[in-house]
Design a protein around this motif. Sequence first.
Motif, PDB file in Angstrom:
ATOM      1  N   ARG A 140       0.845  -1.192   0.000  1.00 21.87           N
ATOM      2  CA  ARG A 140       0.000   0.000   0.000  1.00 21.87           C
ATOM      3  C   ARG A 140       0.884   1.247   0.000  1.00 21.87           C
ATOM      4  NH1 ARG A 140      -4.489  -2.859  -1.431  1.00 21.87           N
ATOM      5  NH2 ARG A 140      -4.986  -4.438   0.145  1.00 21.87           N
ATOM      6  N   PRO A 141       0.319   2.439  -0.266  1.00 27.72           N
ATOM      7  CA  PRO A 141       1.129   3.660  -0.287  1.00 27.72           C
ATOM      8  C   PRO A 141       1.879   3.865   1.026  1.00 27.72           C
ATOM      9  CG  PRO A 141      -1.015   4.078  -1.255  1.00 27.72           C
ATOM     10  CD  PRO A 141      -1.075   2.693  -0.687  1.00 27.72           C
ATOM     11  N   GLY A 142       3.157   4.206   0.931  1.00 30.33           N
ATOM     12  CA  GLY A 142       3.986   4.435   2.110  1.00 30.33           C
ATOM     13  C   GLY A 142       5.040   5.478   1.826  1.00 30.33           C
ATOM     14  N   ASN A 143       6.176   5.360   2.504  1.00 29.64           N
ATOM     15  CA  ASN A 143       7.219   6.376   2.348  1.00 29.64           C
ATOM     16  C   ASN A 143       8.171   6.085   1.192  1.00 29.64           C
ATOM     17  OD1 ASN A 143       8.863   4.304   3.285  1.00 29.64           O
ATOM     18  ND2 ASN A 143       9.151   5.197   5.321  1.00 29.64           N
ATOM     19  N   ARG A 144       7.953   4.967   0.510  1.00 30.81           N
ATOM     20  CA  ARG A 144       8.705   4.586  -0.691  1.00 30.81           C
ATOM     21  C   ARG A 144      10.176   4.262  -0.429  1.00 30.81           C
ATOM     22  NH1 ARG A 144       5.185   8.582  -2.299  1.00 30.81           N
ATOM     23  NH2 ARG A 144       6.722  10.234  -2.189  1.00 30.81           N
ATOM     24  N   ARG A 145      10.543   4.052   0.823  1.00 33.17           N
ATOM     25  CA  ARG A 145      11.908   3.578   1.109  1.00 33.17           C
ATOM     26  C   ARG A 145      12.072   2.112   0.665  1.00 33.17           C
ATOM     27  NH1 ARG A 145      15.523   5.804   5.081  1.00 33.17           N
ATOM     28  NH2 ARG A 145      16.153   3.639   5.360  1.00 33.17           N
TER      29      ARG A 145
END
Length: 215
Positions: free
Chosen positions: A89-94
Amino acid sequence: MSSEASAPAPSVITTPEQLEALLGTPAERARTKERSRLTDIDRAWLAASPFCVLSTADASGRCDASPKGDPAGSLVHVVDDTTIAIAERPGNRRVDGYRNLLENPHVGLLFVVPGRGDTLRVNGRGRLVTDAPFFDDMAVRGRRPVLALVVDVETLFFHCAKAFRRSRLWEPASWTPDAVPARAVIAHELEPVAGQGLAELEDYYRPENYDRGLY
């Protein structure tokens, strides 16, 4: 001379034999409870779990543990008796865990059911999938995942409740959320972004605003 300099060196365990001599050996149930296929009880647990922790390590052994959460019934898609999938799901993209996975496919998962002290541990090999027929079944709020972690199960077993009982995790009387700074304060002090003030961060992290980006 400082107290640190005069303190004796820690006693370090370096062999399995030393560890076993100190802690003993597992009882028969603990020693033999690993399974390699999902049972109906495992499926029911996965369907009831809204939260898990994904553990990974890169090729050099550096580790990461990442939380994953969705409404119960949507966190895990059971593909078959030896395969499960978890939506990204959408997150901080790390994507630290996923970067590890590209170097080392071994994963460990700990599935939690709120109010229960026992947990389900799943170990296996993971791969990242950008589409599959079951993606429609993993949609939440009408949004399909753009990525899923598919895990080929190697071993799974239930873990006892002692850690949760020691921590009193599910007992509201033990909760002290105000013992640490609010998330906006942490972001402002430890993760500063030029031009972004505390008031802006407090507005961003207000539940009604923050929840808009969950899916």
